[in-house]
Design a protein around this motif. Sequence first.
Motif, PDB file in Angstrom:
ATOM      1  N   PHE A 117       0.831  -1.207   0.000  1.00  0.00           N
ATOM      2  CA  PHE A 117       0.000   0.000   0.000  1.00  0.00           C
ATOM      3  C   PHE A 117       0.866   1.258   0.000  1.00  0.00           C
ATOM      4  O   PHE A 117       0.639   2.192  -0.780  1.00  0.00           O
ATOM      5  N   GLU A 118       1.872   1.290   0.878  1.00  0.00           N
ATOM      6  CA  GLU A 118       2.768   2.440   0.931  1.00  0.00           C
ATOM      7  C   GLU A 118       3.507   2.628  -0.386  1.00  0.00           C
ATOM      8  O   GLU A 118       3.649   3.754  -0.884  1.00  0.00           O
ATOM      9  N   GLY A 119       4.005   1.514  -0.956  1.00  0.00           N
ATOM     10  CA  GLY A 119       4.716   1.589  -2.222  1.00  0.00           C
ATOM     11  C   GLY A 119       3.821   2.085  -3.342  1.00  0.00           C
ATOM     12  O   GLY A 119       4.217   2.938  -4.158  1.00  0.00           O
ATOM     13  N   PHE A 120       2.588   1.569  -3.421  1.00  0.00           N
ATOM     14  CA  PHE A 120       1.648   2.006  -4.452  1.00  0.00           C
ATOM     15  C   PHE A 120       1.340   3.485  -4.299  1.00  0.00           C
ATOM     16  O   PHE A 120       1.268   4.225  -5.289  1.00  0.00           O
ATOM     17  N   GLY A 129       1.920   8.935  -6.206  1.00  0.00           N
ATOM     18  CA  GLY A 129       2.371  10.302  -5.976  1.00  0.00           C
ATOM     19  C   GLY A 129       3.373  10.768  -7.021  1.00  0.00           C
ATOM     20  O   GLY A 129       3.429  11.955  -7.351  1.00  0.00           O
ATOM     21  N   MET A 130       4.180   9.840  -7.557  1.00  0.00           N
ATOM     22  CA  MET A 130       5.113  10.203  -8.633  1.00  0.00           C
ATOM     23  C   MET A 130       4.377  10.484  -9.936  1.00  0.00           C
ATOM     24  O   MET A 130       4.744  11.374 -10.705  1.00  0.00           O
ATOM     25  N   VAL A 131       3.321   9.709 -10.186  1.00  0.00           N
ATOM     26  CA  VAL A 131       2.560   9.861 -11.431  1.00  0.00           C
ATOM     27  C   VAL A 131       1.598  11.038 -11.335  1.00  0.00           C
ATOM     28  O   VAL A 131       1.453  11.833 -12.270  1.00  0.00           O
ATOM     29  N   VAL A 132       0.903  11.150 -10.194  1.00  0.00           N
ATOM     30  CA  VAL A 132      -0.060  12.233  -9.959  1.00  0.00           C
ATOM     31  C   VAL A 132       0.371  12.962  -8.688  1.00  0.00           C
ATOM     32  O   VAL A 132      -0.063  12.602  -7.581  1.00  0.00           O
TER      33      VAL A 132
END
Length: 354
Positions: free
Chosen positions: A107-110, A115-118
């Motif tokens: 969950f944290e990784g996703f 956050g990098m993409v949006v």
Amino acid sequence: MSTGLIALLDDIAALAKVAATTLDDAAAQATKAGAKAAGIVIDDAAVTPRYAVGFAAARELPIVGKIALGSLKNKLLFLLPAALALAAFAPWAMTPLLMIGGAYLCFEGFEKVLGMVVPHGSETKGTDPLAASPADAKALEDQRVSSAIRTDFILSAEIMAIALSTITVSSFWMQALVLAVVGIGITILVYGAVAIIVKADDVGLALAQSERPVSGLREVIRGRPTGLAPREPTGLDRAIAHLTQPVGRVLVVGMPHFLKTLSLVGTLAMLWVGGGIIVHGLATYGFAGVEHVIHAAAVVVSGAVPVAKAAVEWVVTAIGSGLVGLALGGLVFLPMHFLVAPLLHRGSKTGAAH
């Protein structure tokens, strides 16, 4: 009497040999456990520096020190006894607890990938510690430290659980020793690295601008106020300034890129570790299909490569586990974001109203 003395020395030598073997075993077990938790360690080192952002230079290392002390207390006073009690009285609970922790890592990784993409905006918005009054700055520092220690507790719990799952010895005291070594070693490694990262840009700027690289560096580390009149360069300063100034410029330019890279590596490592825990846990409960698919793909790809087959197989396995972690993280993210977070937010507003 001489015979008794010789026998006593033999006994002491035998005990020393057993102790040395025990320490060697503990070191080997701790190294294996620490390597298994590498993904969480990298992410911890990538995340923690943000808690010292914005404070005066003299407060940066004390803040890191407070967080490190809190992390050590988390591991040794709370998590180590809990892990040993779990291993002694409820070993059956280890796999499901590890899988819950693995799901949290996914969950944290996703969330970080999302956050990098949006981008959601800067995480450092809010009160500026440098512009606040001393009382406000102290309160903000305490708040940052408390938040960091709470985050560390979750990551440390996963580290200790992973470490315990890799220990092959059954002795209670050996398990305790290995967990203590892992806890202390990882804390020193993570927060030593964090201290270096936090101070790297200040050190780089001092080296790039100063003709006093040695004496000026001491002042930066000690947090000497920059408004004071500069002192005269020493002989050693003059001798190495032409070498240290380019190094300083490299540090100033390179640190932002290094932090971004470290954050990316930490995110990928979280997905790999979390996904790997889930895949292995499913196989433990008889659902080994995903593990077999990943292994088969790794064997096929490594078989097509003429060199470094073992390394290629490991990379493909890590990628497969990471993809599983990313997919699972997305599934967990949906209810957390659209159901749990609004309920928590509504509950906090209701509590504040009362």
